[in-house]
Design a protein around this motif. Structure first.
Motif, PDB file in Angstrom:
ATOM      1  N   CYS A 210      64.003  19.383 -26.695  1.00  0.00           N
ATOM      2  CA  CYS A 210      64.872  19.709 -27.927  1.00  0.00           C
ATOM      3  C   CYS A 210      63.751  20.235 -28.901  1.00  0.00           C
ATOM      4  CB  CYS A 210      65.557  18.770 -28.295  1.00  0.00           C
ATOM      5  SG  CYS A 210      67.034  18.344 -26.949  1.00  0.00           S
TER       6      CYS A 210
ATOM      7  N   PHE B 108      66.295  12.931 -24.864  1.00  0.00           N
ATOM      8  CA  PHE B 108      66.100  14.360 -25.559  1.00  0.00           C
ATOM      9  C   PHE B 108      64.994  15.181 -24.912  1.00  0.00           C
ATOM     10  CE2 PHE B 108      67.684  11.705 -28.787  1.00  0.00           C
ATOM     11  CZ  PHE B 108      68.638  12.619 -29.626  1.00  0.00           C
TER      12      PHE B 108
ATOM     13  N   CYS C 281      68.989   6.942 -25.690  1.00  0.00           N
ATOM     14  CA  CYS C 281      69.148   8.527 -25.793  1.00  0.00           C
ATOM     15  C   CYS C 281      68.097   9.236 -25.343  1.00  0.00           C
ATOM     16  CB  CYS C 281      69.715   9.042 -27.106  1.00  0.00           C
ATOM     17  SG  CYS C 281      71.050   8.599 -28.077  1.00  0.00           S
TER      18      CYS C 281
ATOM     19  N   GLN D 281      73.120   9.173 -24.875  1.00  0.00           N
ATOM     20  CA  GLN D 281      73.418  10.321 -24.600  1.00  0.00           C
ATOM     21  C   GLN D 281      72.147  11.262 -24.195  1.00  0.00           C
ATOM     22  OE1 GLN D 281      76.573  11.723 -25.787  1.00  0.00           O
ATOM     23  NE2 GLN D 281      76.975   9.634 -25.736  1.00  0.00           N
TER      24      GLN D 281
ATOM     25  N   VAL E 220      68.316  21.557 -26.462  1.00  0.00           N
ATOM     26  CA  VAL E 220      69.312  21.654 -27.735  1.00  0.00           C
ATOM     27  C   VAL E 220      68.545  21.947 -29.224  1.00  0.00           C
ATOM     28  CG1 VAL E 220      71.201  20.530 -29.085  1.00  0.00           C
ATOM     29  CG2 VAL E 220      70.834  20.196 -26.557  1.00  0.00           C
TER      30      VAL E 220
ATOM     31  N   TYR F  99      70.406  14.969 -24.064  1.00  0.00           N
ATOM     32  CA  TYR F  99      70.572  16.378 -24.630  1.00  0.00           C
ATOM     33  C   TYR F  99      69.407  17.310 -24.024  1.00  0.00           C
ATOM     34  CZ  TYR F  99      73.243  14.179 -28.273  1.00  0.00           C
ATOM     35  OH  TYR F  99      74.308  13.469 -28.902  1.00  0.00           O
TER      36      TYR F  99
END
Length: 95
Positions: free
Chosen positions: A32, A29, A27, A7, A12, A9
């Motif tokens: 974030c 990020f 993932c 994923q 966020v 992000y």
């Protein structure tokens, strides 16, 4: 328990959320915020955290394998019995 795989992000805000017992695999990020977030007993594998803010987060008993925490802020973060195996921490601030 939750599992996130591959994923992405960006910008966020996860601040003050309950993210305990999760598994993050590959993932990413970017910028974030995890301020004051409960992240006890999470595990990461080959995940990237770039310019993230973990101020006051709880990472107790978390396990991180081959993950990168690049230019992150960890002020007042709790790492009690956390493990970082083959992780990159370049530019991160633990003050």
């Amino acid at each position: 328990m939750y599992e996130y795989h591959e994923q992405h992000y960006e910008d966020v805000d996860f601040s003050h959320k309950d993210l305990k017992y999760g598994e993050l695999t590959r993932c990413t990020f970017v910028r974030c915020r995890f301020r004051g977030t409960s992240m006890e007993e999470i595990s990461t594998y080959s995940s990237q955290f770039i310019e993230c803010d973990f101020y006051g987060a709880h990472l107790n008993a978390s396990i991180h394998n081959e993950s990168a925490f690049v230019n992150c802020q960890f002020g007042e973060t709790n790492f009690f019995v956390s493990k970082f195996n083959h992780c990159k921490m370049t530019g991160s601030d633990f003050s």
